[in-house]
Design a protein around this motif. Structure first.
Motif, PDB file in Angstrom:
ATOM      1  N   GLN A 128      -3.037  93.385 -29.575  1.00 34.30           N
ATOM      2  CA  GLN A 128      -3.298  94.151 -28.717  1.00 34.30           C
ATOM      3  C   GLN A 128      -2.735  94.337 -27.516  1.00 34.30           C
ATOM      4  OE1 GLN A 128      -6.852  96.033 -28.947  1.00 34.30           O
ATOM      5  NE2 GLN A 128      -6.646  96.701 -27.814  1.00 34.30           N
ATOM      6  N   VAL A 129      -1.974  95.903 -27.504  1.00 37.87           N
ATOM      7  CA  VAL A 129      -0.725  95.999 -26.597  1.00 37.87           C
ATOM      8  C   VAL A 129      -1.995  96.976 -25.731  1.00 37.87           C
ATOM      9  CG1 VAL A 129       1.143  96.746 -26.414  1.00 37.87           C
ATOM     10  CG2 VAL A 129       0.739  95.626 -28.756  1.00 37.87           C
ATOM     11  N   GLN A 130      -0.764  96.632 -24.678  1.00 40.51           N
ATOM     12  CA  GLN A 130      -1.785  97.628 -23.388  1.00 40.51           C
ATOM     13  C   GLN A 130       0.123  98.338 -22.762  1.00 40.51           C
ATOM     14  OE1 GLN A 130      -3.073  95.054 -20.589  1.00 40.51           O
ATOM     15  NE2 GLN A 130      -5.353  94.985 -21.695  1.00 40.51           N
ATOM     16  N   GLY A 131      -0.588  99.618 -22.400  1.00 36.30           N
ATOM     17  CA  GLY A 131       0.831 100.610 -22.388  1.00 36.30           C
ATOM     18  C   GLY A 131       1.162 101.191 -22.641  1.00 36.30           C
ATOM     19  N   SER A 151       1.729 104.585 -24.793  1.00 38.08           N
ATOM     20  CA  SER A 151       0.565 106.217 -24.501  1.00 38.08           C
ATOM     21  C   SER A 151       0.943 107.586 -24.885  1.00 38.08           C
ATOM     22  CB  SER A 151       0.145 106.339 -23.364  1.00 38.08           C
ATOM     23  OG  SER A 151       1.641 106.618 -22.088  1.00 38.08           O
ATOM     24  N   CYS A 155       6.182 105.479 -26.916  1.00 39.53           N
ATOM     25  CA  CYS A 155       6.163 103.928 -27.064  1.00 39.53           C
ATOM     26  C   CYS A 155       6.438 103.789 -28.242  1.00 39.53           C
ATOM     27  CB  CYS A 155       4.847 104.003 -26.464  1.00 39.53           C
ATOM     28  SG  CYS A 155       4.850 104.791 -24.625  1.00 39.53           S
ATOM     29  N   GLY A 165      -4.772 100.934 -28.837  1.00 47.30           N
ATOM     30  CA  GLY A 165      -3.833 100.218 -28.078  1.00 47.30           C
ATOM     31  C   GLY A 165      -3.578  99.097 -29.395  1.00 47.30           C
ATOM     32  N   LYS A 166      -3.646  99.702 -30.449  1.00 49.60           N
ATOM     33  CA  LYS A 166      -2.951  97.860 -31.489  1.00 49.60           C
ATOM     34  C   LYS A 166      -1.345  98.219 -32.150  1.00 49.60           C
ATOM     35  CE  LYS A 166      -7.800  97.188 -32.408  1.00 49.60           C
ATOM     36  NZ  LYS A 166      -8.250  95.690 -31.837  1.00 49.60           N
ATOM     37  N   TYR A 222       5.740  96.296 -22.746  1.00 50.56           N
ATOM     38  CA  TYR A 222       4.430  96.315 -22.655  1.00 50.56           C
ATOM     39  C   TYR A 222       2.874  95.744 -22.926  1.00 50.56           C
ATOM     40  CZ  TYR A 222       6.222 100.689 -24.814  1.00 50.56           C
ATOM     41  OH  TYR A 222       6.979 102.109 -23.975  1.00 50.56           O
ATOM     42  N   THR A 223       1.735  95.308 -22.436  1.00 50.73           N
ATOM     43  CA  THR A 223       1.802  93.470 -22.132  1.00 50.73           C
ATOM     44  C   THR A 223       0.571  93.799 -23.578  1.00 50.73           C
ATOM     45  OG1 THR A 223       1.313  93.978 -20.020  1.00 50.73           O
ATOM     46  CG2 THR A 223      -0.112  92.902 -20.952  1.00 50.73           C
ATOM     47  N   VAL A 224       1.298  92.186 -24.392  1.00 54.39           N
ATOM     48  CA  VAL A 224       0.453  92.360 -25.846  1.00 54.39           C
ATOM     49  C   VAL A 224      -0.563  91.774 -24.887  1.00 54.39           C
ATOM     50  CG1 VAL A 224       0.429  90.429 -27.378  1.00 54.39           C
ATOM     51  CG2 VAL A 224       2.596  92.277 -27.000  1.00 54.39           C
ATOM     52  N   SER A 225      -1.685  91.341 -25.033  1.00 53.76           N
ATOM     53  CA  SER A 225      -3.332  90.595 -24.913  1.00 53.76           C
ATOM     54  C   SER A 225      -3.980  89.638 -25.572  1.00 53.76           C
ATOM     55  CB  SER A 225      -4.379  91.634 -23.832  1.00 53.76           C
ATOM     56  OG  SER A 225      -4.511  92.847 -24.998  1.00 53.76           O
TER      57      SER A 225
END
Length: 69
Positions: free
Chosen positions: A5-8, A10, A14, A38-39, A60-63
């Motif tokens: 799950q990755v945020q940022g 778009s 990216c 966001g995957k 990128y932020t990996v959540s």
């Protein structure tokens, strides 16, 4: 297959940045990016923590991560 799950993310840039980051350590990895969800899926028998680190280093932020399929 590993899924992150990755945020940022778009845009196409990216997708390219994440793909290149993962393939810098795992050149044969198949990377699939779903911007809407966001995957990031990586078809590679690699270390999930290392792949998450590579994505983070690309900006990128990996959540979260999980093994799928």
């Amino acid at each position: 297959m590993l899924q992150f799950q990755v945020q940022g993310m778009s845009c196409g840039h990216c997708v390219k940045a994440v793909t290149q980051a993962v393939q810098s350590a795992y050149p044969q990895a198949r990377v699939e990016v779903d911007l809407g969800a966001g995957k990031v899926r990586v078809d590679q028998a690699g270390d999930a923590a290392r792949i998450a680190q590579l994505i983070a280093e690309a900006g990128y932020t990996v959540s979260g991560s999980e093994t799928v399929g």
